[in-house]
Design a protein around this motif. Structure first.
Motif: not given
Ligand code: COA
Length: 170
Positions: A110-115, A122-127
């Motif tokens: 699992x990866x999370x971020x604030x951005x 484009x790297x597969x992140x979603x809200x």
């Protein structure tokens, strides 16, 4: 031409300088820094991009965090920055893709971020509207990405500070 290598203790001040240059003053007042305080970054995933002269063009770091009362382990991606003279050349993408590939190899799920979602999608992140980041954080900027299918199934709650032991139990 940039080469990526794992950040080592000699790189720390070059990388700190790059982050100071790239982010607004007071970056360390952000709530993400409270999750990092006193916790070592995930060394295997902290990468530095140097050109042939050794100049730092970009860098990325990761910290372990936990999610919810169950304390599911996750990675907090960031900070990541590329020197203004090299932005838009694909270096940010290289740092993010390479580090996430390494994270997957190492068993992180699992990866999370604030951005900014328009960049990280484009790297597969979603809200991540099923997660909560410690305030003050704009919930629209909290993003997640599963390195393994279903890794976030049933996972929800507040992002919290890891204890160092959780680095070893992914
Ligand atoms: C965000 C950052 C790391 C991206 O690195 P980079 O090497 O410039 O990015 P890449 O070359 O991989 O990608 C460039 C593309 O991303 C887009 N992009 C960059 N930052 C963006 C943002 N914040 N929101 C939306 N799109 C963004 C560019 O417009 C460009 O689009 P294109 O491919 O359609 O031309 C870099 O711009 C940076 O260091 N910014 C300042 C620090 C920062 O904001 N870090 C991220 C914190 S969330």
């Amino acid at each position: 031409m940039f080469r990526l290598s794992q950040e080592n203790p000699d790189d720390i001040w070059d990388v700190e300088y790059l982050f100071d240059l790239s982010f607004a003053p007071g970056r360390e007042a952000l709530s993400s820094y409270r999750l990092r305080e006193g916790i070592a970054p995930v060394a295997d995933l902290c990468l530095v991009a140097r050109d042939v002269d050794g100049t730092v063009g970009g860098a990325i770091r990761y910290w372990p965090v936990v999610i919810g009362e169950e304390r599911w382990p996750a990675l907090l991606l960031g900070p990541v920055a590329v020197h203004p003279t090299h932005q838009g050349e694909g270096l940010g993408a290289l740092l993010i893709k390479e580090s996430m590939a390494r994270a997957k190899e190492l068993g992180w799920t699992r990866v999370i971020l604030v951005g900014d979602a328009p960049y990280y999608s484009r790297f597969g992140f979603a809200k991540a509207d099923f997660l909560t980041f410690p305030p003050p954080t704009n919930p629209d900027r909290l993003l997640y990405h599963a390195l393994q299918e279903g890794a976030f199934d049933g996972v929800s709650g507040l992002i919290g500070k890891a204890d160092q032991a959780s680095v070893f139990s992914r």
